[in-house]
Design a protein around this motif. Structure first.
Motif, PDB file in Angstrom:
ATOM      1  N   LYS A   7      27.400 -34.133  19.771  1.00 16.39           N
ATOM      2  CA  LYS A   7      28.541 -33.844  20.633  1.00 16.39           C
ATOM      3  C   LYS A   7      28.123 -33.585  22.085  1.00 16.39           C
ATOM      4  O   LYS A   7      28.975 -33.563  22.969  1.00 16.39           O
ATOM      5  CB  LYS A   7      29.295 -32.620  20.104  1.00 16.39           C
ATOM      6  CG  LYS A   7      29.952 -32.838  18.740  1.00 16.39           C
ATOM      7  CD  LYS A   7      30.619 -31.563  18.253  1.00 16.39           C
ATOM      8  CE  LYS A   7      31.232 -31.742  16.870  1.00 16.39           C
ATOM      9  NZ  LYS A   7      31.853 -30.485  16.368  1.00 16.39           N
TER      10      LYS A   7
ATOM     11  N   GLY B 120      34.252 -32.454  21.250  1.00 15.37           N
ATOM     12  CA  GLY B 120      33.325 -33.524  20.894  1.00 15.37           C
ATOM     13  C   GLY B 120      32.629 -34.137  22.086  1.00 15.37           C
ATOM     14  O   GLY B 120      31.810 -35.050  21.923  1.00 15.37           O
ATOM     15  N   ARG B 121      32.935 -33.646  23.299  1.00 17.72           N
ATOM     16  CA  ARG B 121      32.292 -34.125  24.527  1.00 17.72           C
ATOM     17  C   ARG B 121      31.858 -32.904  25.333  1.00 17.72           C
ATOM     18  O   ARG B 121      32.634 -32.340  26.106  1.00 17.72           O
ATOM     19  CB  ARG B 121      33.246 -34.989  25.351  1.00 17.72           C
ATOM     20  CG  ARG B 121      33.744 -36.242  24.640  1.00 17.72           C
ATOM     21  CD  ARG B 121      34.472 -37.175  25.621  1.00 17.72           C
ATOM     22  NE  ARG B 121      35.597 -36.507  26.256  1.00 17.72           N
ATOM     23  CZ  ARG B 121      36.852 -36.560  25.814  1.00 17.72           C
ATOM     24  NH1 ARG B 121      37.129 -37.212  24.692  1.00 17.72           N
ATOM     25  NH2 ARG B 121      37.826 -35.956  26.465  1.00 17.72           N
TER      26      ARG B 121
END
Length: 470
Positions: A330, A257-258
């Motif tokens: 994301k 998600g990063r």
């Protein structure tokens, strides 16, 4: 020989093949230890690919396919599962030799390829008309010519617009000109550049557009102010569908998600092998990818090798627009590296804090990206220079999507200033890259000392943002 590769879906990376992680040496304290050996080997490989395939690595050619195959093989060797994302896009082509001439008060024909070129995505037309300058900048200034509708407030319909390059995209200038009733557009370069102002209009236009040098353009402006200048412009051009591809590879570790996207464009122009532009950026990103394949990460890193940048950022634009909203959210930031070894270059860092006055508004967080590069080079007592935040390389589509972006470049067709020559050496008044977009952009057209420091900065930034986000 073109390697058959697995297709990338719109949002997900589909691996070409799974291979065991390569065993790489532990990272040394100095980031460049062993880095330049990799970079030089990659540059030699891209030069060889160009020689074996007609002298270039342009999108849609066997030279580009060979470059894709090489990058895929190197990523697999480093332990990644790379994927290829194919796309198609409208490609522009001239269908006849263009003409550009002054017909009054004294006739003078201009030479195609030397004095002028047709801008990519120019429309077709055959126009002879009065030429009118638009919002001419002060001497020596870039100005904002033709960037605002008000610039054309008194423009006579049917006239040919003379506009200087600068401050906004070529497409904006041409759109404004057409709305004002211009029959054709002549774009001339800035005063700090000697070359013809070549470029792309991004999509097919309905009027002829040619570009020329500052010396020719400024002479035409002086003549036009007397009210007697007439020009002839003839172009015949159109579009066909063309195939391109991106190569992408995610680190196995890091939160999904990063995502930190680290990119460089893989294609050259048809006129040359594109070693500084942009095998240097690709080689630096590849070298960083090799060193990050087994590094414990907090944030996922996605290495991206963009196709068709030279045709108008087609690969990066396709990638960003094809991502579903949830996947796009994301992406924490994007880094871009384009031309890192210009022989008369500077250590340019994209101006993410808009201290120069940005042509594109940098998304929040872009200034923090700039600061990471600045702080790193300050720790090594190496100077850096603000590079205008124009969005004219593959970070542009990310900026449009509101994603923080930054990166580095060493200079293209602009001329080195006296202050820059005092700081970096080299020759003031000469182009940063004298072989920009020409056949002489070979391995000999690279400042390896500058490139080494730039490659160090690439690796440092990747390591930093894999652990910490702005």
């Amino acid at each position: 020989m073109i390697v058959k590769l697995t297709v990338l879906c719109a949002a997900l990376l589909v691996p070409v093949a799974a291979v065991p992680l390569a065993s790489l040496p532990a990272s040394a304290a100095h980031p460049s230890r062993g880095l330049m050996e990799d970079v030089r080997r990659d540059l030699d490989a891209f030069a060889r690919i160009a020689r074996e395939h007609g002298g270039n690595r342009a999108a849609g050619t066997r030279g580009f396919d060979g470059s894709v195959s090489y990058v895929v093989a190197e990523l697999r060797r480093a332990g990644y599962a790379p994927a290829v994302q194919p796309f198609t896009y409208p490609d522009w082509a001239e269908r006849d030799t263009p003409e550009f001439a002054r017909t009054a008060p004294r006739a003078r024909p201009y030479v195609h390829g030397t004095d002028f070129v047709t801008m990519e995505y120019s429309g077709s037309g055959d126009v002879t008309a009065r030429a009118v300058p638009v919002d001419v900048p002060a001497a020596g200034q870039a100005g904002t010519a033709a960037c605002e509708a008000a610039d054309f407030a008194r423009f006579p319909r049917g006239a040919i617009a003379l506009v200087q390059r600068g401050a906004c995209e070529f497409s904006v200038k041409v759109t404004r000109a057409r709305a004002a009733g211009a029959s054709a557009v002549v774009v001339y370069n800035r005063s700090d550049a000697r070359s013809v102002a070549g470029g792309t209009l991004q999509r097919q236009r309905k009027l002829p557009v040619v570009s020329t040098s500052y010396s020719i353009g400024s002479a035409l402006v002086r003549a036009a102010r007397k009210g007697t200048l007439r020009l002839h412009v003839r172009t015949k051009a159109g579009t066909v569908r063309k195939h391109g591809a991106n190569v992408l590879a995610d680190t196995s570790g890091g939160a999904s998600g990063r995502v930190v996207v680290v990119g460089a464009h893989l294609d050259s122009i048809p006129e040359g092998p594109g070693i500084n532009d942009n095998a240097t950026g690709v080689a630096a990103v590849l070298a960083a990818a090799r060193r990050m394949s087994r590094t414990p990460l907090r944030n996922r890193v996605r290495f991206a090798f963009w196709g068709a940048e030279e045709d108008g950022l087609r690969g990066s634009e396709h990638y960003v627009t094809a991502l579903p909203k949830a996947e796009r959210a994301k992406i924490a930031l994007a880094l871009n590296f384009d031309m890192l070894g210009s022989v008369n270059g500077v250590r340019g860092v994209y101006d993410g804090d808009a201290s120069l006055g940005a042509e594109k508004d940098p998304p929040a967080g872009s200034g923090a990206i700039e600061a990471v590069f600045r702080d790193y080079y300050a720790s090594r007592d190496l100077p850096v220079t603000d590079s205008p935040y124009t969005g004219r390389s593959d970070y542009g589509p990310f900026v449009k999507a509101g994603i923080p972006a930054g990166g580095m470049e060493s200079g293209a067709d602009g001329n080195k200033t006296t202050a820059e020559a005092r700081t970096y050496g080299g020759k003031a008044g000469d182009p940063y890259d004298p072989c920009y977009h020409t056949m002489c952009d070979t391995v000999k057209n690279v400042d390896f000392a500058l490139l080494e420091t730039m490659a160090d900065g690439v690796l440092h930034a990747v390591r930093h943002f894999s652990a910490e986000l702005p």
